[in-house]
Scaffold this active site. Sequence first.
Site, PDB file in Angstrom:
ATOM      1  N   PRO A   2       0.815  -1.201   0.000  1.00  0.00           N
ATOM      2  CA  PRO A   2       0.000   0.000   0.000  1.00  0.00           C
ATOM      3  C   PRO A   2       0.853   1.257   0.000  1.00  0.00           C
ATOM      4  CG  PRO A   2      -0.290  -1.336   1.993  1.00  0.00           C
ATOM      5  CD  PRO A   2       0.967  -1.743   1.340  1.00  0.00           C
ATOM      6  N   GLU A   3       0.547   2.152  -0.891  1.00  0.00           N
ATOM      7  CA  GLU A   3       1.151   3.473  -0.878  1.00  0.00           C
ATOM      8  C   GLU A   3       0.110   4.447  -0.326  1.00  0.00           C
ATOM      9  OE1 GLU A   3       3.261   4.633  -4.410  1.00  0.00           O
ATOM     10  OE2 GLU A   3       3.544   2.569  -5.020  1.00  0.00           O
TER      11      GLU A   3
END
Length: 271
Positions: A2-3
């Site tokens: 996840p960014e």
Amino acid sequence: MPELPEVETTCRGIEPHLVNQRIDRVVVRDARLRWRVPKALATELPGQRIRAVARRAKYLLLTADTGTVILHLGMSGRLRVLDATEPPAKHDHIDIVLTNGRCLRLRDPRRFGAVLWTQGAPAEHKLLANLGPEPLEAGFSGEYLHRITRGRKRAVRDVLLDSSVVAGVGNIYANEALFGAGIRPTRAAGSLSAAECERLVRAVRATLKRAIRAGGTTFRDYRRSDGQPGYFQLSLKVYGRDGERCRTCRAPIRLQRLGQRSTFYCRRCQR
DNA sequence: CTTTTGACCTGACAGC
DNA sequence: TGCTGTCAGGTCAAAA
């Protein structure tokens, strides 16, 4: 995994289920995350109310009465809100069980994630103290990027990944933003003109905003907290598209190793 | 000081 | 089917 857009999507997804709820207990099935999950989590939290849910860089902050839970999803972490009676699956390491019968459940196969507890101001916690500005806030400006990159020889892609420069930009969105700005990822950061820095900042902002609107990128196995995939992968211009044609000029997208990680760019559109 | 490298983990996938 | 090798969205700490 996840960014920033994925963490933001998760934050928005769990927030309404958690705020003003009281914590019944914390179940730690496996404490071996990036750092050992502190025992204080299970001893301090029961009885407290969750007051706020926020994001800083890729960290989620759950503010309780006497402290804050600092939560990072690492590469493979995923959060969901479900009934506490739901049997845990493999890699479901931590539950924060609410008194209403629901629970926040962390699954993290690679265990690069983190769950920590701090009684002080979260911004002063060791992990957050050295973070650069949020990319969607005013502190991240073209002028700022130009100033701090003077004399720097690092590749601009790596500067975007540096959380002390700008918080929360990962490899996917760094590559996408560089395409948007027409700048090659391998360029020395110090070689960017003021105008290029301005373009890059605008491209980072636009890319992140569009990704948040799409619910994040489901490239491999990311899922939103409600189990739905994100849709930004349909909009990716370069990331993961090596050998395919540039959507703008039809030239093939290049994959290049830069440091340990892949970077993707169009040789014609990015200079 | 800046920059690079190694380390931490498991799972998915490609190729044989 | 099953083995081996490679790669992965992060980021800290240590080395160069």
